[in-house]
Scaffold this active site. Structure first.
Site, short mmCIF file in Angstrom:
data_model
loop_
_atom_site.label_atom_id
_atom_site.label_comp_id
_atom_site.label_asym_id
_atom_site.label_seq_id
_atom_site.Cartn_x
_atom_site.Cartn_y
_atom_site.Cartn_z
N LYS A 94 0.88 -1.17 0.00
CA LYS A 94 0.00 0.00 0.00
C LYS A 94 0.91 1.22 0.00
CE LYS A 94 -3.21 2.75 2.63
NZ LYS A 94 -3.74 3.07 3.98
N GLY A 98 -7.94 9.22 9.34
CA GLY A 98 -8.27 9.33 10.75
C GLY A 98 -9.29 10.39 11.10
N GLY A 122 -10.67 8.01 6.09
CA GLY A 122 -11.74 8.95 6.39
C GLY A 122 -13.06 8.34 6.80
#
Length: 255
Positions: free
Chosen positions: A95, A156, A184
């Site tokens: 990622k 976050g 989010g």
């Protein structure tokens, strides 16, 4: 659903940071039904013994690891971290995060495309953390990415889907590309809404790890993702500007 050459049954991907304890993390992973967890090499490598215990826990859960380059602010830093993660975790998956702004943790889109190109040429299967920008998405695909991971909102923040129009446009523009909303998401309803937009999966961390009951929240997200997918596949009705009676008026008496 296929991500690169790996077929998965769960549409929920889960982060492993900031849980109250390893036991809570393990129970949350099981409750979520996830088959893929993200792991930050930097965090787990900070203390060797702690990292070894964590790695043993993940292996015992039987899930696939998606290492991430969290906290990297340059192409060189992200590429080096990815290469180290491949050695540690034995996977070509990564990622890719290249952070460009500290307050919002927004990705550096220029650096992201360059790092993705370098890693793809080196044999990595890249999951890029990006925005809903279509031009950047095109360039990431040309760089070798076969999955796109646009944010819903800043990491976050728990704000949900800040730009549903942009996310809907991305889905329409890339109908064959696996799209995962990453970052989010704060509530199960946010995850369901993203799935209803046509997204293939959800990746989240803080919404579960920072909940009062992470295990119960993980279970709630599992159900929300399943409900959102089922609702989309059921071909939902189009919204109307005017009311439409659900009870037939034919045959009713009028006074």
């Amino acid at each position: 659903m296929r991500l690169y050459d790996f077929e998965i049954g769960s549409r929920l991907l889960l982060g492993t940071a900031q849980y109250p304890s390893p036991d809570v993390l393990a129970e949350a992973v099981r409750a979520s039904g996830t088959e893929i967890v993200t792991v930050s090499l930097r965090r787990e490598g900070a203390e060797q013994q702690a990292g070894q215990r964590f790695w043993s826990l993940i292996k015992a859960l039987g899930v696939r690891v998606l290492p991430n380059t969290a906290g990297c602010h340059s192409v060189r830093e992200a590429v080096t971290t990815a290469q180290m993660a491949r050695e540690v975790f034995g996977t070509d998956w990564v990622k890719l995060e290249v952070i460009g702004e500290s307050d919002t943790l927004a990705p550096d889109l220029f650096g992201l495309v360059e790092a993705a190109r370098i890693l793809a040429e080196d044999g990595f299967q890249v999951f890029p953390y990006t925005t809903e920008d279509l031009v950047v998405a095109e360039r990431l695909l040309r760089a070798g990415c076969r999955v796109l991971m646009p944010w819903g909102a800043p990491i976050g923040s728990g704000r949900g889907l800040n730009n549903p129009f942009g996310l809907r446009a991305m889905r329409a523009h890339f109908p064959e590309v696996p799209l995962v909303v990453d970052a989010g998401i704060g509530l199960p309803s946010h995850a369901a809404a993203a799935m209803e937009l046509g997204y293939d999966a959800i990746l989240l961390n803080s919404a579960v790890s920072q909940a009062g009951d992470p295990v119960a929240m993980a279970r709630a997200f599992r159900l929300a993702v399943e409900a959102g997918l089922a609702g989309r596949l059921a071909d939902p009705m189009e919204p109307r500007d005017m009311a439409s009676p659900s009870t037939p008026v034919l045959g009713q008496a009028f006074v």
